[in-house]
Design a protein around this motif. Structure first.
Motif, PDB file in Angstrom:
ATOM      1  N   PRO A 256       0.901  -1.200   0.218  1.00 29.39           N
ATOM      2  CA  PRO A 256       0.389  -0.418   0.659  1.00 29.39           C
ATOM      3  C   PRO A 256       1.070   1.488  -0.171  1.00 29.39           C
ATOM      4  O   PRO A 256       1.802   1.544   0.343  1.00 29.39           O
ATOM      5  CB  PRO A 256      -0.897  -0.021   1.410  1.00 29.39           C
ATOM      6  N   GLY A 257       0.486   2.164  -0.933  1.00 31.37           N
ATOM      7  CA  GLY A 257       1.213   3.563  -0.468  1.00 31.37           C
ATOM      8  C   GLY A 257       2.100   3.325  -2.078  1.00 31.37           C
ATOM      9  O   GLY A 257       3.102   4.485  -2.514  1.00 31.37           O
ATOM     10  N   ASN A 258       2.763   2.527  -2.282  1.00 33.70           N
ATOM     11  CA  ASN A 258       4.233   2.085  -3.385  1.00 33.70           C
ATOM     12  C   ASN A 258       3.692   2.517  -4.828  1.00 33.70           C
ATOM     13  O   ASN A 258       1.637   2.438  -5.570  1.00 33.70           O
ATOM     14  CB  ASN A 258       4.640   1.162  -3.215  1.00 33.70           C
ATOM     15  N   PRO A 259       4.310   3.523  -5.622  1.00 32.88           N
ATOM     16  CA  PRO A 259       4.006   4.069  -6.657  1.00 32.88           C
ATOM     17  C   PRO A 259       3.838   2.588  -7.567  1.00 32.88           C
ATOM     18  O   PRO A 259       4.116   1.242  -7.628  1.00 32.88           O
ATOM     19  CB  PRO A 259       5.155   4.661  -6.991  1.00 32.88           C
ATOM     20  N   ALA A 260       2.899   2.933  -8.847  1.00 31.96           N
ATOM     21  CA  ALA A 260       2.340   2.045 -10.363  1.00 31.96           C
ATOM     22  C   ALA A 260       3.748   1.875 -11.166  1.00 31.96           C
ATOM     23  O   ALA A 260       4.297   3.422 -11.518  1.00 31.96           O
ATOM     24  CB  ALA A 260       1.395   2.133  -9.860  1.00 31.96           C
ATOM     25  N   ALA A 261       4.218   0.312 -12.235  1.00 31.79           N
ATOM     26  CA  ALA A 261       4.334   0.239 -13.129  1.00 31.79           C
ATOM     27  C   ALA A 261       3.437   1.233 -13.916  1.00 31.79           C
ATOM     28  O   ALA A 261       2.259   0.504 -14.154  1.00 31.79           O
ATOM     29  CB  ALA A 261       5.477  -0.830 -13.170  1.00 31.79           C
ATOM     30  N   THR A 262       4.361   1.551 -15.075  1.00 29.92           N
ATOM     31  CA  THR A 262       3.396   1.688 -16.397  1.00 29.92           C
ATOM     32  C   THR A 262       3.416   1.402 -17.614  1.00 29.92           C
ATOM     33  O   THR A 262       5.078   0.906 -17.592  1.00 29.92           O
ATOM     34  CB  THR A 262       2.628   3.804 -15.749  1.00 29.92           C
ATOM     35  N   ALA A 263       3.288   1.435 -18.283  1.00 28.99           N
ATOM     36  CA  ALA A 263       3.038   1.392 -19.590  1.00 28.99           C
ATOM     37  C   ALA A 263       3.203   1.732 -21.082  1.00 28.99           C
ATOM     38  O   ALA A 263       2.091   3.018 -20.319  1.00 28.99           O
ATOM     39  CB  ALA A 263       2.530  -0.391 -19.681  1.00 28.99           C
ATOM     40  N   SER A 264       3.393   2.106 -21.991  1.00 29.71           N
ATOM     41  CA  SER A 264       2.775   2.461 -22.955  1.00 29.71           C
ATOM     42  C   SER A 264       3.763   2.037 -24.158  1.00 29.71           C
ATOM     43  O   SER A 264       4.346   1.043 -24.159  1.00 29.71           O
ATOM     44  CB  SER A 264       3.609   3.577 -23.351  1.00 29.71           C
ATOM     45  N   GLU A 265       2.678   1.981 -25.230  1.00 30.72           N
ATOM     46  CA  GLU A 265       3.316   1.433 -26.944  1.00 30.72           C
ATOM     47  C   GLU A 265       3.062   1.925 -28.124  1.00 30.72           C
ATOM     48  O   GLU A 265       2.388   2.999 -28.238  1.00 30.72           O
ATOM     49  CB  GLU A 265       3.124  -0.328 -26.858  1.00 30.72           C
ATOM     50  N   ASP A 266       3.916   1.298 -28.748  1.00 32.53           N
ATOM     51  CA  ASP A 266       3.817   1.825 -30.034  1.00 32.53           C
ATOM     52  C   ASP A 266       2.095   1.778 -30.751  1.00 32.53           C
ATOM     53  O   ASP A 266       2.376   0.040 -30.231  1.00 32.53           O
ATOM     54  CB  ASP A 266       5.326   1.475 -31.390  1.00 32.53           C
ATOM     55  N   ALA A 267       1.718   2.323 -31.697  1.00 33.71           N
ATOM     56  CA  ALA A 267       0.672   1.642 -32.527  1.00 33.71           C
ATOM     57  C   ALA A 267       1.137   0.488 -33.282  1.00 33.71           C
ATOM     58  O   ALA A 267       2.510   1.021 -34.340  1.00 33.71           O
ATOM     59  CB  ALA A 267       0.036   2.574 -33.488  1.00 33.71           C
ATOM     60  N   GLY A 268       0.407  -0.563 -33.173  1.00 33.37           N
ATOM     61  CA  GLY A 268       0.337  -1.660 -33.986  1.00 33.37           C
ATOM     62  C   GLY A 268       2.012  -2.563 -33.502  1.00 33.37           C
ATOM     63  O   GLY A 268       1.742  -3.314 -34.573  1.00 33.37           O
ATOM     64  N   PHE A 269       2.290  -2.176 -32.370  1.00 35.01           N
ATOM     65  CA  PHE A 269       3.241  -2.513 -31.843  1.00 35.01           C
ATOM     66  C   PHE A 269       3.282  -4.306 -31.338  1.00 35.01           C
ATOM     67  O   PHE A 269       1.664  -4.576 -31.278  1.00 35.01           O
ATOM     68  CB  PHE A 269       4.084  -2.541 -30.717  1.00 35.01           C
ATOM     69  N   ASP A 270       3.473  -5.075 -31.959  1.00 37.56           N
ATOM     70  CA  ASP A 270       3.223  -6.472 -32.262  1.00 37.56           C
ATOM     71  C   ASP A 270       4.093  -7.742 -30.834  1.00 37.56           C
ATOM     72  O   ASP A 270       4.573  -8.113 -31.181  1.00 37.56           O
ATOM     73  CB  ASP A 270       3.633  -7.653 -33.278  1.00 37.56           C
ATOM     74  N   PRO A 271       3.025  -7.869 -29.354  1.00 36.20           N
ATOM     75  CA  PRO A 271       3.709  -8.239 -28.864  1.00 36.20           C
ATOM     76  C   PRO A 271       3.557  -9.640 -28.914  1.00 36.20           C
ATOM     77  O   PRO A 271       4.655 -10.350 -28.684  1.00 36.20           O
ATOM     78  CB  PRO A 271       2.370  -8.608 -27.421  1.00 36.20           C
ATOM     79  N   ASN A 272       3.548 -10.888 -30.457  1.00 34.56           N
ATOM     80  CA  ASN A 272       3.346 -11.736 -30.772  1.00 34.56           C
ATOM     81  C   ASN A 272       4.629 -12.142 -31.625  1.00 34.56           C
ATOM     82  O   ASN A 272       4.868 -12.957 -31.163  1.00 34.56           O
ATOM     83  CB  ASN A 272       2.477 -12.191 -31.573  1.00 34.56           C
ATOM     84  N   SER A 273       5.806 -11.305 -31.071  1.00 34.26           N
ATOM     85  CA  SER A 273       6.810 -11.584 -32.136  1.00 34.26           C
ATOM     86  C   SER A 273       7.941 -10.871 -31.933  1.00 34.26           C
ATOM     87  O   SER A 273       7.798  -9.473 -32.319  1.00 34.26           O
ATOM     88  CB  SER A 273       6.654 -10.705 -33.799  1.00 34.26           C
ATOM     89  N   ILE A 274       8.320 -10.296 -30.630  1.00 32.52           N
ATOM     90  CA  ILE A 274       9.491 -10.335 -30.243  1.00 32.52           C
ATOM     91  C   ILE A 274      10.691 -10.619 -30.346  1.00 32.52           C
ATOM     92  O   ILE A 274      11.015 -11.591 -30.666  1.00 32.52           O
ATOM     93  CB  ILE A 274       9.259 -10.165 -28.499  1.00 32.52           C
ATOM     94  N   ASP A 275      11.886  -9.072 -31.087  1.00 37.26           N
ATOM     95  CA  ASP A 275      13.357  -9.565 -31.027  1.00 37.26           C
ATOM     96  C   ASP A 275      14.453  -9.379 -30.146  1.00 37.26           C
ATOM     97  O   ASP A 275      14.945 -10.031 -29.945  1.00 37.26           O
ATOM     98  CB  ASP A 275      13.456  -8.481 -32.228  1.00 37.26           C
ATOM     99  N   GLY A 276      13.699  -8.256 -29.513  1.00 39.43           N
ATOM    100  CA  GLY A 276      14.282  -8.288 -27.779  1.00 39.43           C
ATOM    101  C   GLY A 276      13.914  -7.050 -27.196  1.00 39.43           C
ATOM    102  O   GLY A 276      12.703  -6.973 -26.863  1.00 39.43           O
ATOM    103  N   MET A 277      14.854  -7.329 -26.091  1.00 39.88           N
ATOM    104  CA  MET A 277      14.579  -6.519 -25.473  1.00 39.88           C
ATOM    105  C   MET A 277      15.433  -6.080 -23.912  1.00 39.88           C
ATOM    106  O   MET A 277      16.317  -6.371 -24.391  1.00 39.88           O
ATOM    107  CB  MET A 277      13.530  -7.209 -24.086  1.00 39.88           C
ATOM    108  N   SER A 278      15.444  -4.417 -23.631  1.00 34.69           N
ATOM    109  CA  SER A 278      16.787  -3.834 -22.425  1.00 34.69           C
ATOM    110  C   SER A 278      16.300  -3.092 -21.631  1.00 34.69           C
ATOM    111  O   SER A 278      14.812  -3.067 -21.349  1.00 34.69           O
ATOM    112  CB  SER A 278      17.119  -2.705 -23.689  1.00 34.69           C
TER     113      SER A 278
END
Length: 254
Positions: free
Chosen positions: A196-218
């Motif tokens: 309780p009281g700890n902040p939330a992680a948030t997310a955003s993405e480019d239009a058309g991003f394909d979560p079923n075909s991921i090439d990499g992550m940093s």
């Protein structure tokens, strides 16, 4: 070996249909891609970066001012009890973190005497999947006290999804919090971890991003911290090549 690094887990409705015939697998840093046990303090990459290859699944490079990716045993009663990183004693098996430049000693070559995470900003990891993948989740530890994290996932078309994990997301185990949190990489809604009281992680993405075909992550850290239990679905061809129905489908034994 005492545990199997790639652990088959129930899909749990998290995955789409592209790789539905392959259950997710979990990288928990208990063994390397060849099945050899990883030990506390073991160095995976060096200060020049270098590439750590895990079987035919992914390649990992590190960047920033540090001595490379290093294995850290998070058992509160284990080898790092009383060491410099009590906020990483979250009882989640092994994590990897980036070794601090101030702790370079290796009595045994390739194993740091005192695992100690880097505290400066701009340290992180680049992961290149060898064959497209679907990501499920990642577990982060010690995200508190100014240690926010940015995770950028890139699909095969170069479009991105970004997770901003704020400082104090996990809380500090020294202050009564769990000190770790699971970040779901399949959703864009706010996510809470520490309490309780700890902040939330948030997310955003480019239009058309394909979560079923991921090439990499940093993964970029503004301060100290570690990660483990990266769950993902490899491309079906990669899974078949590795024979994931046998060794890699065995359940991890603690």
């Amino acid at each position: 070996m005492n545990s199997v690094l790639l652990t088959a887990i129930a899909a749990g409705g998290l995955m789409g249909t592209a790789h539905a015939q392959v259950a997710p697998f979990c990288i928990d840093w208990s063994v390397d891609g060849a099945g050899a046990t990883l030990v506390n303090g073991q160095q995976l990459t060096d200060s020049a970066g270098g590439v750590f290859t895990f079987a035919a699944l992914f390649e990992m490079e590190t960047f920033g001012s540090n001595l490379g990716a290093t294995v850290f045993d998070t058992d509160p009663a284990g080898p790092n009890s009383g060491g410099p990183d009590t906020d990483l004693l979250v009882d989640r098996g092994n994590v990897i973190m980036l070794q601090n430049n101030s702790s370079p000693t290796q009595t045994v070559p390739g194993i740091f005497d005192v695992p100690n995470d880097a505290t400066g900003g701009g340290n992180g990891y680049d992961i290149n999947f060898l064959g497209d993948a679907q990501l499920v989740s990642i577990e982060l530890a010690d995200i508190n006290g100014g240690n926010d994290v940015d995770i950028v996932i890139t699909d095969t078309n170069g479009l991105t999804r970004t997770y901003d994990v704020p400082s104090d997301w996990t809380g500090d185990p020294d202050n009564g919090f769990d000190g770790f949190g699971v970040l779901d990489l399949t959703i864009l809604s706010d996510q809470f971890a520490g309490g309780p009281g700890n902040p939330a992680a948030t997310a955003s993405e480019d239009a058309g991003f394909d979560p079923n075909s991921i090439d990499g992550m940093s993964i970029t850290f503004a301060g100290s911290g570690g990660w483990t239990n990266l769950k993902f679905v490899p491309t079906p061809g990669t899974a078949a090549m590795l024979g994931l129905g046998g060794l890699f489908a065995a359940r991890r034994r603690r």
